[in-house]
Design a protein around this motif. Structure first.
Motif, PDB file in Angstrom:
ATOM      1  N   ALA A 224       2.856  -5.657  -1.334  1.00 37.61           N
ATOM      2  CA  ALA A 224       3.037  -7.065  -1.697  1.00 37.61           C
ATOM      3  C   ALA A 224       2.551  -7.317  -3.120  1.00 37.61           C
ATOM      4  O   ALA A 224       3.192  -8.031  -3.891  1.00 37.61           O
ATOM      5  CB  ALA A 224       2.282  -7.956  -0.713  1.00 37.61           C
ATOM      6  N   GLY A 225       1.415  -6.703  -3.475  1.00 41.40           N
ATOM      7  CA  GLY A 225       0.920  -6.846  -4.841  1.00 41.40           C
ATOM      8  C   GLY A 225       1.860  -6.228  -5.856  1.00 41.40           C
ATOM      9  O   GLY A 225       2.076  -6.775  -6.944  1.00 41.40           O
ATOM     10  N   GLY A 226       2.444  -5.062  -5.501  1.00 49.20           N
ATOM     11  CA  GLY A 226       3.395  -4.419  -6.411  1.00 49.20           C
ATOM     12  C   GLY A 226       4.657  -5.229  -6.612  1.00 49.20           C
ATOM     13  O   GLY A 226       5.259  -5.202  -7.698  1.00 49.20           O
ATOM     14  N   ASN A 227       5.056  -5.975  -5.587  1.00 51.47           N
ATOM     15  CA  ASN A 227       6.248  -6.812  -5.723  1.00 51.47           C
ATOM     16  C   ASN A 227       5.999  -8.030  -6.597  1.00 51.47           C
ATOM     17  O   ASN A 227       6.950  -8.615  -7.138  1.00 51.47           O
ATOM     18  CB  ASN A 227       6.727  -7.283  -4.335  1.00 51.47           C
ATOM     19  CG  ASN A 227       7.242  -6.129  -3.495  1.00 51.47           C
ATOM     20  OD1 ASN A 227       7.716  -5.124  -4.021  1.00 51.47           O
ATOM     21  ND2 ASN A 227       7.152  -6.274  -2.181  1.00 51.47           N
ATOM     22  N   MET A 228       4.737  -8.417  -6.731  1.00 52.13           N
ATOM     23  CA  MET A 228       4.415  -9.597  -7.544  1.00 52.13           C
ATOM     24  C   MET A 228       4.132  -9.242  -8.999  1.00 52.13           C
ATOM     25  O   MET A 228       4.500  -9.967  -9.903  1.00 52.13           O
ATOM     26  CB  MET A 228       3.206 -10.323  -6.941  1.00 52.13           C
ATOM     27  CG  MET A 228       3.486 -10.923  -5.578  1.00 52.13           C
ATOM     28  SD  MET A 228       1.993 -11.552  -4.816  1.00 52.13           S
ATOM     29  CE  MET A 228       2.624 -12.022  -3.201  1.00 52.13           C
ATOM     30  N   VAL A 229       3.447  -8.141  -9.206  1.00 53.27           N
ATOM     31  CA  VAL A 229       3.121  -7.725 -10.574  1.00 53.27           C
ATOM     32  C   VAL A 229       4.263  -6.859 -11.098  1.00 53.27           C
ATOM     33  O   VAL A 229       4.276  -5.641 -10.938  1.00 53.27           O
ATOM     34  CB  VAL A 229       1.789  -6.951 -10.618  1.00 53.27           C
ATOM     35  CG1 VAL A 229       1.429  -6.602 -12.055  1.00 53.27           C
ATOM     36  CG2 VAL A 229       0.671  -7.756  -9.972  1.00 53.27           C
ATOM     37  N   THR A 230       5.248  -7.492 -11.687  1.00 53.65           N
ATOM     38  CA  THR A 230       6.428  -6.817 -12.225  1.00 53.65           C
ATOM     39  C   THR A 230       6.349  -6.774 -13.747  1.00 53.65           C
ATOM     40  O   THR A 230       5.382  -7.256 -14.349  1.00 53.65           O
ATOM     41  CB  THR A 230       7.699  -7.537 -11.777  1.00 53.65           C
ATOM     42  OG1 THR A 230       7.684  -8.874 -12.302  1.00 53.65           O
ATOM     43  CG2 THR A 230       7.775  -7.604 -10.251  1.00 53.65           C
ATOM     44  N   CYS A 231       7.362  -6.205 -14.366  1.00 55.32           N
ATOM     45  CA  CYS A 231       7.388  -6.113 -15.831  1.00 55.32           C
ATOM     46  C   CYS A 231       7.398  -7.489 -16.476  1.00 55.32           C
ATOM     47  O   CYS A 231       6.868  -7.674 -17.576  1.00 55.32           O
ATOM     48  CB  CYS A 231       8.616  -5.313 -16.272  1.00 55.32           C
ATOM     49  SG  CYS A 231       8.584  -3.576 -15.757  1.00 55.32           S
ATOM     50  N   THR A 232       8.009  -8.443 -15.816  1.00 53.73           N
ATOM     51  CA  THR A 232       8.082  -9.794 -16.377  1.00 53.73           C
ATOM     52  C   THR A 232       6.862 -10.640 -16.014  1.00 53.73           C
ATOM     53  O   THR A 232       6.736 -11.758 -16.503  1.00 53.73           O
ATOM     54  CB  THR A 232       9.347 -10.503 -15.872  1.00 53.73           C
ATOM     55  OG1 THR A 232       9.334 -10.520 -14.440  1.00 53.73           O
ATOM     56  CG2 THR A 232      10.604  -9.774 -16.364  1.00 53.73           C
ATOM     57  N   ARG A 233       5.988 -10.108 -15.161  1.00 53.55           N
ATOM     58  CA  ARG A 233       4.784 -10.855 -14.764  1.00 53.55           C
ATOM     59  C   ARG A 233       3.548  -9.964 -14.906  1.00 53.55           C
ATOM     60  O   ARG A 233       2.631 -10.009 -14.104  1.00 53.55           O
ATOM     61  CB  ARG A 233       4.913 -11.340 -13.321  1.00 53.55           C
ATOM     62  CG  ARG A 233       6.166 -12.125 -13.039  1.00 53.55           C
ATOM     63  CD  ARG A 233       6.233 -12.547 -11.583  1.00 53.55           C
ATOM     64  NE  ARG A 233       5.286 -13.591 -11.263  1.00 53.55           N
ATOM     65  CZ  ARG A 233       5.053 -14.047 -10.028  1.00 53.55           C
ATOM     66  NH1 ARG A 233       5.690 -13.497  -9.015  1.00 53.55           N
ATOM     67  NH2 ARG A 233       4.191 -15.011  -9.812  1.00 53.55           N
ATOM     68  N   SER A 234       3.530  -9.172 -15.958  1.00 49.94           N
ATOM     69  CA  SER A 234       2.449  -8.197 -16.143  1.00 49.94           C
ATOM     70  C   SER A 234       1.161  -8.815 -16.676  1.00 49.94           C
ATOM     71  O   SER A 234       0.142  -8.133 -16.760  1.00 49.94           O
ATOM     72  CB  SER A 234       2.914  -7.086 -17.101  1.00 49.94           C
ATOM     73  OG  SER A 234       3.306  -7.643 -18.353  1.00 49.94           O
ATOM     74  N   SER A 235       1.189 -10.097 -17.054  1.00 49.38           N
ATOM     75  CA  SER A 235       0.001 -10.745 -17.612  1.00 49.38           C
ATOM     76  C   SER A 235      -0.789 -11.534 -16.574  1.00 49.38           C
ATOM     77  O   SER A 235      -1.720 -12.261 -16.925  1.00 49.38           O
ATOM     78  CB  SER A 235       0.402 -11.683 -18.760  1.00 49.38           C
ATOM     79  OG  SER A 235       1.000 -10.952 -19.812  1.00 49.38           O
ATOM     80  N   PRO A 238      -6.123 -10.698 -12.306  1.00 50.60           N
ATOM     81  CA  PRO A 238      -6.406 -10.133 -10.968  1.00 50.60           C
ATOM     82  C   PRO A 238      -6.692 -11.191  -9.916  1.00 50.60           C
ATOM     83  O   PRO A 238      -6.248 -11.066  -8.773  1.00 50.60           O
ATOM     84  CB  PRO A 238      -7.629  -9.239 -11.227  1.00 50.60           C
ATOM     85  CG  PRO A 238      -7.524  -8.864 -12.659  1.00 50.60           C
ATOM     86  CD  PRO A 238      -6.930 -10.060 -13.350  1.00 50.60           C
ATOM     87  N   ALA A 239      -7.437 -12.238 -10.302  1.00 47.16           N
ATOM     88  CA  ALA A 239      -7.755 -13.295  -9.339  1.00 47.16           C
ATOM     89  C   ALA A 239      -6.488 -14.017  -8.880  1.00 47.16           C
ATOM     90  O   ALA A 239      -6.341 -14.360  -7.695  1.00 47.16           O
ATOM     91  CB  ALA A 239      -8.739 -14.289  -9.947  1.00 47.16           C
ATOM     92  N   LYS A 240      -5.564 -14.238  -9.812  1.00 43.96           N
ATOM     93  CA  LYS A 240      -4.308 -14.903  -9.467  1.00 43.96           C
ATOM     94  C   LYS A 240      -3.470 -14.021  -8.544  1.00 43.96           C
ATOM     95  O   LYS A 240      -2.855 -14.520  -7.597  1.00 43.96           O
ATOM     96  CB  LYS A 240      -3.532 -15.226 -10.742  1.00 43.96           C
ATOM     97  CG  LYS A 240      -2.236 -15.995 -10.506  1.00 43.96           C
ATOM     98  CD  LYS A 240      -2.507 -17.422 -10.061  1.00 43.96           C
ATOM     99  CE  LYS A 240      -3.102 -18.239 -11.175  1.00 43.96           C
ATOM    100  NZ  LYS A 240      -3.271 -19.657 -10.819  1.00 43.96           N
ATOM    101  N   VAL A 241      -3.453 -12.713  -8.800  1.00 38.60           N
ATOM    102  CA  VAL A 241      -2.710 -11.789  -7.936  1.00 38.60           C
ATOM    103  C   VAL A 241      -3.304 -11.806  -6.526  1.00 38.60           C
ATOM    104  O   VAL A 241      -2.574 -11.815  -5.527  1.00 38.60           O
ATOM    105  CB  VAL A 241      -2.744 -10.361  -8.514  1.00 38.60           C
ATOM    106  CG1 VAL A 241      -2.099  -9.374  -7.538  1.00 38.60           C
ATOM    107  CG2 VAL A 241      -2.019 -10.313  -9.849  1.00 38.60           C
ATOM    108  N   GLY A 242      -4.625 -11.832  -6.449  1.00 41.21           N
ATOM    109  CA  GLY A 242      -5.281 -11.884  -5.144  1.00 41.21           C
ATOM    110  C   GLY A 242      -4.898 -13.131  -4.363  1.00 41.21           C
ATOM    111  O   GLY A 242      -4.646 -13.068  -3.152  1.00 41.21           O
ATOM    112  N   MET A 243      -4.828 -14.267  -5.039  1.00 43.74           N
ATOM    113  CA  MET A 243      -4.440 -15.506  -4.372  1.00 43.74           C
ATOM    114  C   MET A 243      -2.987 -15.462  -3.920  1.00 43.74           C
ATOM    115  O   MET A 243      -2.642 -15.930  -2.821  1.00 43.74           O
ATOM    116  CB  MET A 243      -4.688 -16.702  -5.289  1.00 43.74           C
ATOM    117  CG  MET A 243      -6.159 -17.021  -5.500  1.00 43.74           C
ATOM    118  SD  MET A 243      -6.428 -18.565  -6.395  1.00 43.74           S
ATOM    119  CE  MET A 243      -5.948 -18.072  -8.056  1.00 43.74           C
ATOM    120  N   LEU A 244      -2.122 -14.900  -4.741  1.00 43.90           N
ATOM    121  CA  LEU A 244      -0.705 -14.809  -4.376  1.00 43.90           C
ATOM    122  C   LEU A 244      -0.504 -13.895  -3.173  1.00 43.90           C
ATOM    123  O   LEU A 244       0.294 -14.176  -2.277  1.00 43.90           O
ATOM    124  CB  LEU A 244       0.109 -14.315  -5.573  1.00 43.90           C
ATOM    125  CG  LEU A 244       0.224 -15.280  -6.755  1.00 43.90           C
ATOM    126  CD1 LEU A 244       0.909 -14.598  -7.938  1.00 43.90           C
ATOM    127  CD2 LEU A 244       1.013 -16.527  -6.351  1.00 43.90           C
TER     128      LEU A 244
END
Length: 251
Positions: A224-235, A238-244
């Motif tokens: 799920a984390g890999g699907n969210m952190v893509t080339c267009t969302r690489s910035s 970490p805290a935001k990724v955890g919440m997502l």
């Protein structure tokens, strides 16, 4: 010959397809499920049938031998027994009655150690609170007592303190006398309701039932984390990724 062998292996796969298709649909599979699942595989799913061919029987035998060897270590067996014991759906159903004294001794030891740590922590907390109150209290000023404070010492001295070992043993015996719940009920929900009756044993249940039976849940989180952190969302932080990821798995 090749077609016949393919049909035989397909028969072995069909025997466990319904069971294996059910596992991914489970929200959470605790380690307490391992002993019941191994018993189910040995007695039902992978049990030899009269209609099985020699190849099908060989496949089932080798799979069971692999599982038996994988969980053959005594320490692993004891861990699985304890976890199954603490699951109110299974308790002592899936291991030998000769193992019950060993499991109870292990849990009693851990419960007493946990109680000792909690007592020492509470004692330190009371000491720190008392020290702070003495610093705040001006010297020479008389401390007012409440009516209840006169009874606190009398009641505390009149009640015979129970030994931690006796309390642990009483909780274990009482837990064994409670009826088992349905196999489809949530054991964690049961412990949440009955925590007031098993204060120390509940901590042991929380310790063991939180162990996942497989690594699939953690792998799903990484996916799920890999699907969210893509080339267009690489910035993304970490805290935001955890919440997502939390929202993706809990909504």
């Amino acid at each position: 010959m090749g077609i016949q062998r393919n049909d035989d292996s397909q028969g072995a796969r069909t025997a466990q397809s319904q069971f294996s298709d059910t596992l991914p649909g489970e929200e959470y599979v605790s380690i307490s499920y391992l002993k019941p699942v191994l018993h189910l595989l040995a007695t039902s799913v992978l049990a030899e049938d009269q209609e099985d061919t020699d190849l099908t029987k060989s496949i089932k035998t080798k799979v069971l031998a692999y599982l038996s060897d994988k969980y053959n270590d005594p320490s692993i067996q004891e861990l699985l027994d304890v976890a199954s014991f603490l699951d109110p759906r299974f308790k002592t159903q899936y291991f030998s009655p000769n193992n019950i004294p060993t499991i109870k001794t292990r849990l009693e030891t851990e419960m007493m150690e946990s109680a000792r740590c909690a007592y020492n922590q509470e004692k330190r907390s009371r000491t720190e609170t008392s020290s702070r109150s003495q610093i705040v209290q001006p010297s020479g000023e008389k401390v007012k007592k409440s009516l209840g404070s006169f009874f606190r010492t009398a009641v505390a001295s009149s009640v015979y303190p129970k030994q931690p070992g006796d309390v642990a043993e009483a909780e274990l015996n009482s837990y064994l006398m409670t009826p088992a719940i349905d196999e489809e009920d949530d054991p964690l929900a049961w412990w949440k309701v009955h925590k007031i009756n098993f204060l120390r044993l509940c901590n042991m249940a929380r310790k063991y039932l939180c162990i996942p039976a497989t690594g699939a849940p953690s792998e799903c989180l990484f996916s799920a984390g890999g699907n969210m952190v893509t080339c267009t969302r690489s910035s993304l932080k970490p805290a935001k990724v955890g919440m997502l990821v939390f929202l993706a798995k809990n909504l």
